[in-house]
Each structure stands twice: as structure tokens, then as C-alpha cells.
Design an enzyme around this catalytic site. Structure first.
Site, short mmCIF file in Angstrom:
data_model
loop_
_atom_site.label_atom_id
_atom_site.label_comp_id
_atom_site.label_asym_id
_atom_site.label_seq_id
_atom_site.Cartn_x
_atom_site.Cartn_y
_atom_site.Cartn_z
N SER A 80 -45.36 -48.15 44.46
CA SER A 80 -43.91 -48.19 44.72
C SER A 80 -43.63 -48.36 46.22
O SER A 80 -42.65 -49.03 46.60
CB SER A 80 -43.20 -46.95 44.16
N MET A 88 -56.23 -44.75 47.61
CA MET A 88 -56.82 -43.43 47.39
C MET A 88 -58.29 -43.33 47.79
O MET A 88 -58.96 -42.35 47.48
CB MET A 88 -56.64 -43.02 45.92
N LEU A 102 -61.44 -44.89 53.93
CA LEU A 102 -62.02 -46.07 54.60
C LEU A 102 -63.21 -45.62 55.45
O LEU A 102 -63.20 -44.54 56.03
CB LEU A 102 -60.96 -46.73 55.49
N ASN A 158 -50.54 -45.67 57.56
CA ASN A 158 -50.55 -45.05 56.24
C ASN A 158 -49.28 -44.23 56.08
O ASN A 158 -48.69 -43.79 57.06
CB ASN A 158 -51.77 -44.12 56.12
N HIS A 203 -48.06 -40.72 54.29
CA HIS A 203 -48.63 -39.49 53.72
C HIS A 203 -47.47 -38.57 53.32
O HIS A 203 -46.53 -38.38 54.10
CB HIS A 203 -49.52 -38.81 54.77
N SER A 263 -44.70 -38.70 56.23
CA SER A 263 -45.03 -39.15 57.58
C SER A 263 -45.71 -40.51 57.50
O SER A 263 -46.56 -40.73 56.64
CB SER A 263 -46.02 -38.18 58.25
N GLU A 305 -60.44 -42.34 62.17
CA GLU A 305 -61.58 -41.91 61.35
C GLU A 305 -61.31 -40.53 60.71
O GLU A 305 -61.91 -40.21 59.69
CB GLU A 305 -62.86 -41.83 62.20
N ASP A 335 -55.81 -38.38 57.86
CA ASP A 335 -54.39 -38.07 58.07
C ASP A 335 -54.12 -37.44 59.44
O ASP A 335 -53.23 -36.60 59.58
CB ASP A 335 -53.87 -37.13 56.95
N GLU A 363 -39.61 -41.86 51.18
CA GLU A 363 -40.73 -42.70 51.62
C GLU A 363 -40.34 -44.18 51.60
O GLU A 363 -40.72 -44.95 52.47
CB GLU A 363 -41.95 -42.50 50.70
C1 GRF Z 1 -47.11 -41.74 47.89
O1 GRF Z 1 -46.63 -40.45 47.68
C2 GRF Z 1 -47.72 -41.86 49.27
O2 GRF Z 1 -47.11 -41.03 50.21
C3 GRF Z 1 -49.13 -41.40 49.03
O3 GRF Z 1 -49.47 -41.84 47.75
C4 GRF Z 1 -48.30 -42.06 46.98
C5 GRF Z 1 -48.33 -43.48 46.57
O4 GRF Z 1 -47.30 -43.83 45.67
N1 GRF Z 1 -49.99 -41.89 50.08
P1 GRF Z 1 -47.04 -45.36 45.36
O5 GRF Z 1 -48.34 -45.92 44.78
O6 GRF Z 1 -46.65 -46.03 46.62
O7 GRF Z 1 -45.95 -45.37 44.33
#
Ligand code: GRF
Length: 182
Positions: free
Chosen positions: A14, A84, A87, A101, A103, A130, A136, A139, A168
Site C-alpha cells: 500500500s 521484509m 539487506l 525506508n 518504519h 518514520s 547497515e 532502522d 504513512e
Molecule cells: C508498513 O506499515 C510499513 O511501515 C512497514 O511495513 C508495512 C508495509 O505495508 N515497513 P504495505 O506493504 O506498504 O501496505
């Protein structure tokens, strides 16, 4: 100049969708890549006619494939959006300062997983998301922007996650566009 952005996802995507929808003058999304060939977000990106790539294999092979495709596509910045996998240090080093990224916590609080459950368990009045530079260390890179939401008395991790996800989707495109102007 319109900057070329590549996005890495693992699932729903999303945030990737919100980045694609907000693209335009500030940046263009030129590749969506995933470790998971069945990621729902990958199907959506394909439907939009975006170039996609999936590589479920070993990390070293996957990262080599991603690196080559990102370079071929002329990518300037990589945006992780629900990617997920960790890296490797060598991949981060090759793209140093050019990976961001999102988070779902108010970093430096709650690095890693289960951020919403941890915020509720701590009795926090606020939670949020955030956008940060990827280094490395998990978060831990420079925080570029944050959005806050209240934690409500009857929140579960799922209800809080939904409220955070709502912010987000506007935070990430804004933070990315600003980062690209640097
Ligand atoms: C989000 O909550 C993002 O902050 C985290 O993973 C989730 C990903 O959701 N890193 P989506 O796949 O973007 O819907």
C-alpha cells in the site's frame, strides 16, 4: 529533472501504491521489485504497466539481480516499502545514502517488528511512522520525517496499525520528494 526511483516490496504494497500515485514532477517510479513473486503489490504494479521483478532465491543472488535491474533502470534512490528482508551490508554500501525506508514507529523507539504492540504495552500516548535513511544497522539511519497519531484507550495492535498506515501514505511521498531535492 525527474528522479528515477525503484521500490522494493514484500507484500501488500500500500505504501508503494501511494508512492506511485504521488509520482510526477518530483520523481518517477521506474521499477518495483520483490523477494516474493506472489506479493499483492507486484500484481498491482504490473496492472499499472510498471516494470516489475521478483526473485525468491538466495539473498546474494536476489540482491545481485535487484542491483543490476536498478542500475539498468537508472535508479537514483531505492524506497523500501514493506520490504521484509534485511539487506546485506554490501548492498547497503553500494547504494550508500540512496536507500530510504518507512518504519511504523516514532524512531528511535521500537526498531524491528511488532512496533504497535510494543507502543501499546508501553502505555504510549502517541505512535506514528518514520521515514529514514537505510544504513547497515536496522532502522537506525537518519530520520527524514515523522507523522504522529494518538494511541486510543481501546486500541489493539491492529487498530493502531491501521491508524498509523493512514498517515504513512501521505508521509512517504512527501518525505521522498523532499529527500530527492537535497
Ligand atoms: C508498513 O506499515 C510499513 O511501515 C512497514 O511495513 C508495512 C508495509 O505495508 N515497513 P504495505 O506493504 O506498504 O501496505
Amino acid at each position: 529533472m525527474t528522479r528515477r526511483v525503484g521500490i522494493l516490496i514484500s507484500g501488500r504494497g500500500s505504501n508503494m501504491q501511494s508512492l506511485v500515485r504521488a509520482s510526477g514532477d518530483a520523481y518517477r517510479v521506474v521499477l518495483v521489485a520483490s523477494d516474493n513473486p506472489d506479493a499483492a503489490g507486484l500484481a498491482w504494479a504490473r496492472e499499472q504497466g510498471l516494470p516489475t521483478l521478483s526473485h525468491p532465491g538466495k539473498r546474494a543472488e536476489r540482491e545481485a539481480a535487484f542491483d543490476a535491474a536498478l542500475r539498468d533502470a537508472g535508479v537514483k534512490v531505492i524506497a523500501l516499502a514493506g520490504y521484509m528482508r534485511l539487506l546485506s551490508d554490501s548492498f547497503v554500501a553500494r547504494w550508500r545514502g540512496r536507500i530510504v525506508n518507512i518504519h511504523p514507529s516514532l524512531l528511535p523507539l521500537y526498531k524491528g517488528l511488532d512496533t504497535h504492540a510494543r507502543a501499546i504495552a508501553a502505555g504510549d500516548a502517541e505512535a506514528g511512522a518514520s521515514v529514514h535513511v537505510v544504513t547497515e544497522d536496522l532502522d537506525a539511519g537518519e530520520v527524514l520525517a515523522q507523522s504522529r497519531v494518538p494511541v486510543l484507550p481501546d486500541d489493539t495492535p491492529a487498530t493502531l496499525a491501521e491508524r498509523v498506515l493512514g498517515v504513512e501514505h501521505s508521509l512517504y511521498p512527501q518525505a521522498l520528494a523532499e529527500f530527492l531535492r537535497r
